[in-house]
Design a protein around this motif. Structure first.
Motif, short mmCIF file in Angstrom:
data_model
loop_
_atom_site.label_atom_id
_atom_site.label_comp_id
_atom_site.label_asym_id
_atom_site.label_seq_id
_atom_site.Cartn_x
_atom_site.Cartn_y
_atom_site.Cartn_z
N SER A 1 -3.24 5.24 1.72
CA SER A 1 -4.15 4.23 2.24
C SER A 1 -3.96 2.97 1.42
O SER A 1 -3.89 3.05 0.19
CB SER A 1 -5.61 4.69 2.11
N LEU A 2 -3.88 1.84 2.09
CA LEU A 2 -3.75 0.56 1.42
C LEU A 2 -5.02 -0.24 1.68
O LEU A 2 -5.42 -0.42 2.82
CB LEU A 2 -2.53 -0.21 1.94
N PHE A 3 -5.65 -0.67 0.59
CA PHE A 3 -6.85 -1.48 0.69
C PHE A 3 -6.55 -2.88 0.14
O PHE A 3 -6.01 -3.01 -0.96
CB PHE A 3 -7.99 -0.86 -0.12
N ILE A 4 -6.92 -3.87 0.91
CA ILE A 4 -6.81 -5.25 0.46
C ILE A 4 -8.24 -5.71 0.22
O ILE A 4 -9.00 -5.93 1.18
CB ILE A 4 -6.10 -6.13 1.50
N ALA A 5 -8.60 -5.79 -1.05
CA ALA A 5 -9.98 -6.12 -1.41
C ALA A 5 -10.26 -7.59 -1.13
O ALA A 5 -9.53 -8.45 -1.62
CB ALA A 5 -10.22 -5.80 -2.88
N VAL B 1 -10.02 -1.77 -14.14
CA VAL B 1 -8.75 -2.48 -14.17
C VAL B 1 -8.89 -3.75 -14.98
O VAL B 1 -9.81 -4.54 -14.75
CB VAL B 1 -8.30 -2.81 -12.73
N PRO B 2 -7.99 -3.99 -15.96
CA PRO B 2 -8.06 -5.24 -16.73
C PRO B 2 -7.97 -6.45 -15.80
O PRO B 2 -7.42 -6.37 -14.70
CB PRO B 2 -6.84 -5.17 -17.64
N GLU B 3 -8.48 -7.56 -16.26
CA GLU B 3 -8.54 -8.77 -15.43
C GLU B 3 -7.17 -9.28 -15.02
O GLU B 3 -7.05 -10.06 -14.08
CB GLU B 3 -9.33 -9.89 -16.14
N TRP B 4 -6.10 -8.84 -15.66
CA TRP B 4 -4.75 -9.27 -15.31
C TRP B 4 -4.05 -8.30 -14.35
O TRP B 4 -2.95 -8.57 -13.89
CB TRP B 4 -3.90 -9.47 -16.56
N GLY B 5 -4.68 -7.16 -14.03
CA GLY B 5 -4.06 -6.17 -13.16
C GLY B 5 -3.89 -6.69 -11.74
O GLY B 5 -4.87 -7.03 -11.09
N ALA B 6 -2.67 -6.75 -11.24
CA ALA B 6 -2.38 -7.34 -9.93
C ALA B 6 -2.48 -6.34 -8.79
O ALA B 6 -2.51 -6.73 -7.63
CB ALA B 6 -0.99 -7.97 -9.94
N GLY B 7 -2.52 -5.07 -9.09
CA GLY B 7 -2.63 -4.03 -8.08
C GLY B 7 -2.88 -2.71 -8.76
O GLY B 7 -2.67 -2.58 -9.97
N VAL B 8 -3.32 -1.74 -7.99
CA VAL B 8 -3.65 -0.44 -8.57
C VAL B 8 -3.21 0.67 -7.62
O VAL B 8 -3.42 0.58 -6.41
CB VAL B 8 -5.18 -0.31 -8.79
N ALA B 9 -2.61 1.69 -8.19
CA ALA B 9 -2.32 2.92 -7.45
C ALA B 9 -3.27 3.98 -7.98
O ALA B 9 -3.43 4.12 -9.20
CB ALA B 9 -0.88 3.36 -7.64
N ILE B 10 -3.89 4.70 -7.08
CA ILE B 10 -4.76 5.81 -7.46
C ILE B 10 -4.16 7.06 -6.83
O ILE B 10 -4.45 7.39 -5.67
CB ILE B 10 -6.22 5.56 -7.00
N PRO B 11 -3.26 7.74 -7.57
CA PRO B 11 -2.52 8.87 -6.99
C PRO B 11 -3.42 9.98 -6.45
O PRO B 11 -3.10 10.57 -5.42
CB PRO B 11 -1.65 9.36 -8.15
N SER B 12 -4.51 10.27 -7.11
CA SER B 12 -5.38 11.36 -6.66
C SER B 12 -5.96 11.09 -5.27
O SER B 12 -6.35 12.03 -4.57
CB SER B 12 -6.51 11.60 -7.67
N LEU B 13 -6.03 9.84 -4.88
CA LEU B 13 -6.55 9.45 -3.56
C LEU B 13 -5.44 8.95 -2.63
O LEU B 13 -5.73 8.53 -1.50
CB LEU B 13 -7.62 8.36 -3.71
N VAL C 1 -5.00 -3.76 -3.63
CA VAL C 1 -4.52 -5.07 -4.08
C VAL C 1 -5.61 -6.10 -3.77
O VAL C 1 -6.35 -5.96 -2.80
CB VAL C 1 -3.19 -5.47 -3.41
N PRO C 2 -5.70 -7.13 -4.60
CA PRO C 2 -6.68 -8.18 -4.32
C PRO C 2 -6.19 -9.07 -3.18
O PRO C 2 -5.04 -9.47 -3.16
CB PRO C 2 -6.78 -8.95 -5.64
N GLY C 3 -7.08 -9.36 -2.25
CA GLY C 3 -6.74 -10.26 -1.15
C GLY C 3 -7.47 -11.58 -1.26
O GLY C 3 -7.62 -12.30 -0.30
N PHE C 4 -7.92 -11.87 -2.46
CA PHE C 4 -8.70 -13.08 -2.71
C PHE C 4 -8.01 -13.90 -3.78
O PHE C 4 -7.22 -13.37 -4.56
CB PHE C 4 -10.13 -12.72 -3.15
N GLY C 5 -8.27 -15.17 -3.81
CA GLY C 5 -7.69 -16.04 -4.84
C GLY C 5 -8.14 -15.56 -6.21
O GLY C 5 -9.32 -15.48 -6.48
N SER C 6 -7.20 -15.17 -7.03
CA SER C 6 -7.54 -14.57 -8.31
C SER C 6 -6.44 -14.83 -9.32
O SER C 6 -5.28 -14.99 -8.97
CB SER C 6 -7.71 -13.05 -8.10
#
Length: 194
Positions: A25-29, A43-55, A60-65
């Motif tokens: 599943s891909l979520f664009i926050a 997630v640290p403030e510099w994290g550009a995306g996250v994989a959660i293998p268990s799920l 990924v952020p879809g907002f200006g950040s």
């Protein structure tokens, strides 16, 4: 639709069985609050995306950040895609952080030998953490984390450059069979994690 087409068009991940990852599943926050909710807020403030293998989830952020500055969307997606593929190929096994991040960085094309100078300078100055210190903890500070990514990707790149992608596949298969990272590493590459 464009992102799904991009992910479906990616070549097979090196060393992994074809077709991985699956069922993700891909979520664009749309905002920081949603991003934190989807990722557990860790997630640290510099994290550009996250994989959660268990799920089997990528967020990924879809907002200006500030999170995405300096990262291409394609590279972030490939990096997180590689995390999920690696974990799906090793179900139930604990993957050391350095190998997890190193594989994702290398397999996504994020590792550049041109950045090797940063690693060499850091090693010469004694700023580089020991690779085995990255087994359990990953640095939260952005500069330290970037160095850890470089170190980890270099280790994976070294294994592949010395023995090829076939050896990487054999190593991952041995790891799955043995259920032991160290034993498989020694069996296939003749080295220990240390």
């Amino acid at each position: 639709m464009r992102i799904r087409d991009f992910l479906e068009g990616l070549p097979s991940l090196p060393g992994l069985p074809d077709g991985l990852p699956t069922g993700l599943s891909l979520f664009i926050a749309p905002d920081q609050t949603s991003f934190d909710e989807l990722t557990g807020g860790a997630v640290p403030e510099w994290g550009a995306g996250v994989a959660i293998p268990s799920l089997s989830r990528i967020v990924v952020p879809g907002f200006g950040s500030q999170r995405t500055q300096g990262w291409s969307e394609a590279r972030v997606l490939r990096h997180e895609w590689a995390h999920l593929g690696l974990h799906q190929s090793l179900p139930g096994l604990r993957v050391p952080n350095w190998f997890n991040e190193g594989y994702a960085e290398w397999a996504s094309g994020g590792w550049s030998q041109g950045e090797g100078w940063r690693l060499r300078v850091s090693m010469a100055l004694g700023w580089t953490p020991p690779l085995d210190s990255l087994v359990l903890d990953w640095p939260r500070d952005q500069e330290e984390a970037q160095l850890a990514y470089l170190l980890s990707a270099t280790a994976v790149e070294y294994l592949v450059s010395e023995s090829g992608e076939r050896a990487l596949r054999l190593f991952l298969e041995a790891w799955k069979e043995e259920s032991n990272f160290s034993t498989a590493l020694t069996r296939v590459y003749g080295v220990t994690p240390g």
